[in-house]
Design a protein around this motif. Structure first.
Motif, PDB file in Angstrom:
ATOM      1  N   ARG A   1      69.524  26.689  40.342  1.00 40.16           N
ATOM      2  CA  ARG A   1      70.628  27.053  39.458  1.00 40.16           C
ATOM      3  C   ARG A   1      70.975  26.160  38.424  1.00 40.16           C
ATOM      4  O   ARG A   1      70.787  26.523  37.273  1.00 40.16           O
ATOM      5  CB  ARG A   1      72.072  27.117  40.371  1.00 40.16           C
ATOM      6  CG  ARG A   1      72.985  28.120  40.399  1.00 40.16           C
ATOM      7  CD  ARG A   1      72.903  29.256  39.553  1.00 40.16           C
ATOM      8  NE  ARG A   1      72.099  30.405  40.018  1.00 40.16           N
ATOM      9  CZ  ARG A   1      71.775  31.210  39.541  1.00 40.16           C
ATOM     10  NH1 ARG A   1      72.114  31.559  38.098  1.00 40.16           N
ATOM     11  NH2 ARG A   1      70.818  32.440  39.737  1.00 40.16           N
TER      12      ARG A   1
ATOM     13  N   SER B   1      62.895  41.405  42.768  1.00 41.12           N
ATOM     14  CA  SER B   1      64.462  41.115  43.119  1.00 41.12           C
ATOM     15  C   SER B   1      64.380  39.448  42.998  1.00 41.12           C
ATOM     16  O   SER B   1      63.547  39.116  43.051  1.00 41.12           O
ATOM     17  CB  SER B   1      64.901  41.730  44.213  1.00 41.12           C
ATOM     18  OG  SER B   1      64.321  41.006  45.355  1.00 41.12           O
ATOM     19  N   ALA B   2      65.696  38.948  42.878  1.00 40.80           N
ATOM     20  CA  ALA B   2      65.757  37.548  42.773  1.00 40.80           C
ATOM     21  C   ALA B   2      65.088  36.930  44.078  1.00 40.80           C
ATOM     22  O   ALA B   2      64.403  35.857  43.904  1.00 40.80           O
ATOM     23  CB  ALA B   2      67.573  37.057  42.979  1.00 40.80           C
ATOM     24  N   TRP B   3      65.335  37.641  45.287  1.00 40.13           N
ATOM     25  CA  TRP B   3      64.681  36.854  46.266  1.00 40.13           C
ATOM     26  C   TRP B   3      63.264  37.044  46.286  1.00 40.13           C
ATOM     27  O   TRP B   3      62.725  36.183  46.870  1.00 40.13           O
ATOM     28  CB  TRP B   3      65.319  37.490  47.668  1.00 40.13           C
ATOM     29  CG  TRP B   3      64.684  37.059  49.104  1.00 40.13           C
ATOM     30  CD1 TRP B   3      63.896  38.108  49.657  1.00 40.13           C
ATOM     31  CD2 TRP B   3      64.421  35.960  49.605  1.00 40.13           C
ATOM     32  NE1 TRP B   3      63.008  37.462  50.793  1.00 40.13           N
ATOM     33  CE2 TRP B   3      63.724  36.355  50.545  1.00 40.13           C
ATOM     34  CE3 TRP B   3      65.084  34.660  49.339  1.00 40.13           C
ATOM     35  CZ2 TRP B   3      63.322  35.110  51.610  1.00 40.13           C
ATOM     36  CZ3 TRP B   3      64.639  33.803  50.096  1.00 40.13           C
ATOM     37  CH2 TRP B   3      64.111  33.897  51.271  1.00 40.13           C
TER      38      TRP B   3
ATOM     39  N   ASP C   1      70.966  38.274  36.913  1.00 41.65           N
ATOM     40  CA  ASP C   1      71.528  38.991  38.266  1.00 41.65           C
ATOM     41  C   ASP C   1      72.756  39.571  38.341  1.00 41.65           C
ATOM     42  O   ASP C   1      73.627  38.795  38.051  1.00 41.65           O
ATOM     43  CB  ASP C   1      70.924  38.260  39.503  1.00 41.65           C
ATOM     44  CG  ASP C   1      69.761  37.770  39.381  1.00 41.65           C
ATOM     45  OD1 ASP C   1      68.750  38.697  39.410  1.00 41.65           O
ATOM     46  OD2 ASP C   1      69.403  36.753  39.614  1.00 41.65           O
TER      47      ASP C   1
ATOM     48  N   ALA D   1      74.150  38.425  44.610  1.00 39.58           N
ATOM     49  CA  ALA D   1      73.817  37.619  43.609  1.00 39.58           C
ATOM     50  C   ALA D   1      74.661  36.815  43.154  1.00 39.58           C
ATOM     51  O   ALA D   1      74.577  35.354  43.020  1.00 39.58           O
ATOM     52  CB  ALA D   1      72.794  38.124  42.476  1.00 39.58           C
ATOM     53  N   LYS D   2      75.960  37.499  42.567  1.00 40.18           N
ATOM     54  CA  LYS D   2      77.280  36.663  42.106  1.00 40.18           C
ATOM     55  C   LYS D   2      77.662  35.788  43.249  1.00 40.18           C
ATOM     56  O   LYS D   2      78.269  34.718  42.874  1.00 40.18           O
ATOM     57  CB  LYS D   2      78.058  37.525  41.598  1.00 40.18           C
ATOM     58  CG  LYS D   2      77.907  38.030  40.124  1.00 40.18           C
ATOM     59  CD  LYS D   2      78.884  39.244  39.671  1.00 40.18           C
ATOM     60  CE  LYS D   2      78.351  39.496  38.141  1.00 40.18           C
ATOM     61  NZ  LYS D   2      79.023  40.669  37.763  1.00 40.18           N
TER      62      LYS D   2
ATOM     63  N   TRP E   1      76.316  34.590  45.917  1.00 39.01           N
ATOM     64  CA  TRP E   1      75.292  33.547  45.950  1.00 39.01           C
ATOM     65  C   TRP E   1      75.347  32.238  45.015  1.00 39.01           C
ATOM     66  O   TRP E   1      75.493  31.047  45.424  1.00 39.01           O
ATOM     67  CB  TRP E   1      73.862  33.875  46.275  1.00 39.01           C
ATOM     68  CG  TRP E   1      72.747  33.058  46.132  1.00 39.01           C
ATOM     69  CD1 TRP E   1      71.920  32.576  45.141  1.00 39.01           C
ATOM     70  CD2 TRP E   1      72.449  32.296  47.446  1.00 39.01           C
ATOM     71  NE1 TRP E   1      71.095  31.579  45.608  1.00 39.01           N
ATOM     72  CE2 TRP E   1      71.540  31.134  46.753  1.00 39.01           C
ATOM     73  CE3 TRP E   1      72.936  32.128  48.583  1.00 39.01           C
ATOM     74  CZ2 TRP E   1      70.793  30.276  47.680  1.00 39.01           C
ATOM     75  CZ3 TRP E   1      72.454  31.012  49.329  1.00 39.01           C
ATOM     76  CH2 TRP E   1      71.413  30.024  48.985  1.00 39.01           C
TER      77      TRP E   1
END
Lengths: 299, 281
Positions: A100, A199-201, B4, B9-10, B12
């Motif tokens: 992040r 996807s993100a994962w 995302d 996602a948000k 997370w």
């Protein structure tokens, strides 16, 4: 005669210079000798000393005493009970946080705040936590204000005090290491995966994670080695004769309370061997994963 | 940047930030309690002390003899800085400029003291130092503290030196500069930012280095952090506020140098520089 010898010496010098040895190379010698004399020699000396026990019972007497006295050999388990969970938690939390933070433009404030506990060191953190986590401290007080707990938590002079102080000093270290690995991965790779609809994962699991594994293994090893050598906070915040009697306490007691430097050296060697074992296990596991470039290429 | 937008996602992202903020808040609160306590008169069972005073600093200064302790601390720290700079920069120059047989082994040798934690090598080291009657003295503490700092300077300086184009040195040689002149007039000015950064970090590390100093210091060679440890260790004897005042003085004496150092380096480099170069080798 003289000219021929001087020619020979020049050619010898040239040969050396071709192999990279000349006056400049010799500049490495002082530091090298220093490390050999003040780091390597004491280690060998300590190893040999540990085989010359003060007590009766042959050269292995110190090691036999260590592994037959539960008050001594239990320190290994006590230290592992602290170091392994702390290391796992630090690495597991550091990865998502670093993923992040790398996207943030202004990381400097956060990273500076996180360097604080590393710089201040364990003694100051321990003193602060005695105030902060104590029964009258802000931590219990805040939780009681929020009605999460009814009576103050007991977080000092036990396992949790040491555990939390280790997290405070070790997590920033793990995080900054992880951040430097994460930012070293070419962002183009993730973008490419996103373009193809991952996807993100999926992007994390199949693109980032395989590239991160070697770095994470190093971060894990360095964090573990640090956590395993916990000393001041185990004395100040823990129960140094009970559940947080870690191996470094046993070594310091042997050296400075019983003045048995042979036993202290033996304990230091055992400490080093345990650290080495865990590091080797982690590196072997790491080799089972992908190793390769972390930047995109036109292949 | 990839965005995302799903709810998962948000959530997370919020959770990750919540954990980060919670951690930072706790770190700041730990530091703040020490400062508030050192400034308070009586602090029992309330959010803040009853009244504020500066008296604890005066009493801590006398009780713990902080004058001499601070003097010894900086004497040790600056000796370590000077020696590790001298040994480290010269070795780093050789390591950056020459490719000699056994270089990888030498590199490994320099990495080891940074990878092995101080308490593990500190005990055998203290044994040897006491055997040579250096243990417990000023020079014993200096020698012990040099073990991690010399390799640290080397590892920080190698990439700095590698950045400098060797042609600059060759040009100086052509114009007749000897090795010494080359070092003082050509290399030093270009290396100053790197040397300053690494030496400031050495200063911070030495002032904050507890384990090695604890294992090798005698009564006259204790640094501030070791005195702080003994004060906290015997905390029943003295007022908490007095110990906290000492802790604040320690904090100031470390953080000043850190703040100066941070003008030259990125915080991630403090932990990562050495390890990245270790990866490369």
């Amino acid at each position: 005669m003289t000219s021929s010898t001087s020619q020979e010496t020049t050619s010898f010098r040239q040969k050396l210079a071709l192999r990279g040895i000349d006056g400049v190379t010799l500049l490495v010698l002082p530091s090298m000798l220093f490390v050999l004399a003040i780091f390597i020699y004491p280690f060998i000396h300590g190893l040999l000393l540990s085989f010359k026990p003060l007590r009766e019972g042959g050269m292995f007497a110190n090691y036999i005493t260590f592994f037959s006295d539960p008050y001594l050999y239990n320190t290994i388990a006590a230290t592992l009970r602290l170091a392994v969970p702390v290391t796992l938690l630090s690495v597991l939390v550091a990865v998502p946080v670093a993923m992040r933070v790398r996207l943030v433009r202004r990381q400097r404030l956060l990273t500076t705040l996180l360097v604080l506990p590393i710089t201040l060191g364990t003694v100051l953190v321990a003193q602060g936590m005695l105030n902060y986590l104590g029964p009258q401290g802000w931590f219990s007080r805040s939780l009681m204000l929020l009605h999460i707990i009814g009576s103050p938590l007991k977080l000092t002079n036990n396992y949790w005090g040491v555990f939390l102080s280790l997290i405070i000093t070790v997590f920033p270290f793990t995080f900054l290491l992880t951040l430097s690995y994460v930012t070293g991965i070419d962002p183009g790779l993730e973008k490419a995966a996103a373009t193809h609809g991952a996807s993100a994962w999926q992007r994390f699991r199949h693109v980032m994670l395989p590239l991160l594994v070697p770095g994470l293994a190093i971060a894990f090893c360095l964090t573990f080695v640090q956590a395993f050598a916990v000393f001041p906070s185990a004395v100040l915040l823990g129960a140094p004769s009970g559940p947080t009697r870690v191996i470094s306490i046993a070594a310091a007691q042997a050296a400075f309370e019983q003045y048995d430097f042979t036993m202290a050296s033996a304990i230091a060697m055992i400490m080093g061997v345990v650290q080495l074992c865990i590091v080797l296990i982690v590196l072997v596991v790491r080799n089972l994963f992908y190793r390769g470039a972390t930047s995109g290429g036109k292949g | 940047m990839i965005r995302d937008t799903t709810i998962g996602a948000k959530l997370w992202i919020t959770a990750v930030w919540a954990i980060t903020i919670f951690f930072v808040l706790n770190v700041l609160a730990i530091i703040a309690t020490v400062i508030v306590s050192s400034l308070g008169t009586r602090w029992l069972g309330t959010w803040l002390p009853n009244a504020f005073t500066l008296n604890w600093y005066a009493s801590a200064w006398q009780e713990f003899q902080l004058g001499p302790v601070l003097f010894v601390t900086f004497q040790i720290a600056f000796t370590v800085v000077a020696l590790s700079g001298l040994l480290g920069v010269t070795a780093a120059y050789a390591m950056a400029r020459r490719d000699f047989p056994g270089k990888k082994l030498v590199m490994f040798l320099f990495l080891l003291p940074l990878l092995v934690p101080p308490i593990t090598f500190g005990i055998p080291l203290a044994t040897v130092l006491y055997q040579f009657n250096v243990g417990g003295t000023f020079w014993g503490v200096v020698l012990a503290n040099l073990v991690p700092t010399v390799p640290f300077v080397i590892l920080v300086m190698i990439p700095f030196i590698e950045q400098i184009d060797p042609k600059v040195e060759a040009a100086a040689r052509v114009f007749g500069a000897g090795t010494f002149k080359l070092f003082v007039h050509v290399l030093m000015p270009m290396l100053i930012p790197g040397i300053l950064a690494s030496l400031l970090l050495v200063l911070v590390r030495t002032v904050a280095m507890f384990e090695l100093t604890f294992l090798t210091a005698g009564p006259t060679s204790q640094t501030l952090v070791v005195s702080l440890y003994y004060a906290v260790f015997a905390s029943g004897v003295r007022a908490v506020q007095s110990i906290d005042a000492m802790a604040v003085i320690y904090m100031v004496s470390t953080l000043v140098w850190l703040l100066v150092a941070l003008r030259f380096v990125n915080p991630t480099q403090i932990v990562a520089r050495g390890n990245q170069s270790s990866n490369a080798h």
